[in-house]
Scaffold this active site. Structure first.
Site, PDB file in Angstrom:
ATOM      1  N   LEU A 109       0.843  -1.187   0.000  1.00 42.43           N
ATOM      2  CA  LEU A 109       0.000   0.000   0.000  1.00 42.43           C
ATOM      3  C   LEU A 109       0.883   1.244   0.000  1.00 42.43           C
ATOM      4  CD1 LEU A 109      -2.446  -1.170   2.767  1.00 42.43           C
ATOM      5  CD2 LEU A 109      -2.805  -1.253   0.329  1.00 42.43           C
ATOM      6  N   ASP A 110       0.279   2.395  -0.298  1.00 41.12           N
ATOM      7  CA  ASP A 110       1.078   3.620  -0.211  1.00 41.12           C
ATOM      8  C   ASP A 110       0.529   4.522   0.893  1.00 41.12           C
ATOM      9  OD1 ASP A 110      -0.360   5.347  -3.094  1.00 41.12           O
ATOM     10  OD2 ASP A 110      -1.187   4.742  -1.185  1.00 41.12           O
ATOM     11  N   SER A 111       1.143   5.695   1.029  1.00 42.41           N
ATOM     12  CA  SER A 111       0.812   6.526   2.185  1.00 42.41           C
ATOM     13  C   SER A 111      -0.637   6.995   2.152  1.00 42.41           C
ATOM     14  CB  SER A 111       1.762   7.711   2.265  1.00 42.41           C
ATOM     15  OG  SER A 111       1.925   8.289   0.991  1.00 42.41           O
ATOM     16  N   GLN A 114      -2.628   4.339   3.590  1.00 46.13           N
ATOM     17  CA  GLN A 114      -2.432   4.278   5.037  1.00 46.13           C
ATOM     18  C   GLN A 114      -3.287   5.328   5.733  1.00 46.13           C
ATOM     19  OE1 GLN A 114      -0.334   6.372   7.144  1.00 46.13           O
ATOM     20  NE2 GLN A 114      -0.099   4.991   8.868  1.00 46.13           N
TER      21      GLN A 114
ATOM     22  N   LYS B  57       0.079  11.387  -8.162  1.00 47.07           N
ATOM     23  CA  LYS B  57       1.043  10.902  -7.172  1.00 47.07           C
ATOM     24  C   LYS B  57       2.472  11.050  -7.662  1.00 47.07           C
ATOM     25  CE  LYS B  57       1.070   6.506  -6.175  1.00 47.07           C
ATOM     26  NZ  LYS B  57       1.025   5.201  -5.482  1.00 47.07           N
TER      27      LYS B  57
END
Lengths: 155, 88
Positions: A109-111, A114, B57
């Site tokens: 997962l990425d931030s 999170q 991103k």
């Protein structure tokens, strides 16, 4: 178990009324180890206090004071709820999920994910987690530990 | 300059702060979206916010990043103002 509840309530009639509420808590705590063989799911926890409230003999019921509160948190229930919420999250593969799996390294997962997960935990447990501490929580075990610290759960 | 999965040691202080700021904006946005009355709208807004943040991103141009950050702030303020109006 019903007879044990009744006995406790009847016995507590002899004690001063101030101690009645603590007697109820003791009853609940006594019922907990007895129910240990049942799966300690959150549903079972929420069912137990309601069932205790309906214990028969009206005269006993009038004198046993019941206070409204959520079922007490234990490390086990916190862990179950955290894992349940995580399994519902669509980006997590439920088979790979374990309490020690790191969100970024193991689950990929990425931030942003999170952040979403921590928000879901806030919703589940009903209290705010400040940003500074939220960004450090990187695995289910850490989340459980943080919640236990915040809620003063017996460790 | 990316909100990526690179270890944070690879970012400079400025980038680190920017990353934290952006995550803070994302958080505030999700909190504000929670207050929207209807569940359908909430889901739509959450998906929209998610897509927007994820799409950008991997932007690397610092000017573009700053522009996107201020855009996000504007959206957030707009949302908060509309909610305040709706409540009153």
């Amino acid at each position: 178990m019903a007879s044990r509840v009744l006995l406790q309530c009847v016995r507590s009639l002899g004690r001063p009324s101030l101690r009645l509420s603590s007697a109820n808590l003791a009853v609940r705590a006594a019922a907990a180890p007895a129910a240990a063989h049942r799966p300690l799911s959150f549903a079972a926890d929420s069912r137990r206090p309601r069932w205790l409230g309906r214990s028969p003999i009206p005269s006993v019921g009038v004198l046993c004071r019941q206070y409204g509160d959520l079922p007490p948190l234990t490390l086990e229930t916190i862990k179950d709820r955290v894992m349940y919420v995580l399994k519902l999250y669509d980006k997590i593969n439920p088979e790979k999920l374990q309490t020690s799996s790191h969100f970024m390294k193991d689950l990929g997962l990425d931030s942003l994910d999170q952040v979403e997960i921590i928000m879901a935990m806030e919703d589940e447990f009903g209290f705010e987690i400040p940003d500074a501490e939220a960004e450090k929580l990187m695995s289910p075990a850490e989340i459980v530990q943080y919640i236990a610290d915040k809620k003063d759960v017996y460790e | 300059m990316t909100i990526s999965r690179l270890p944070t040691a690879a970012l400079s202080l400025k980038q680190f702060l920017q990353r934290q700021r952006i995550l803070g904006i994302y958080r505030n946005m999700l909190k504000t979206i929670r207050q929207v009355p209807s569940e359908g709208d909430r889901k739509y807004l959450r998906d929209w916010a998610r897509d927007e943040f994820k799409r950008n991103k991997s932007a690397t141009n610092p000017d573009a990043i700053r522009m996107m950050v201020s855009q996000a702030n504007n959206h957030l303020e707009e949302l908060q103002k509309s909610l305040a109006l709706a409540r009153s």
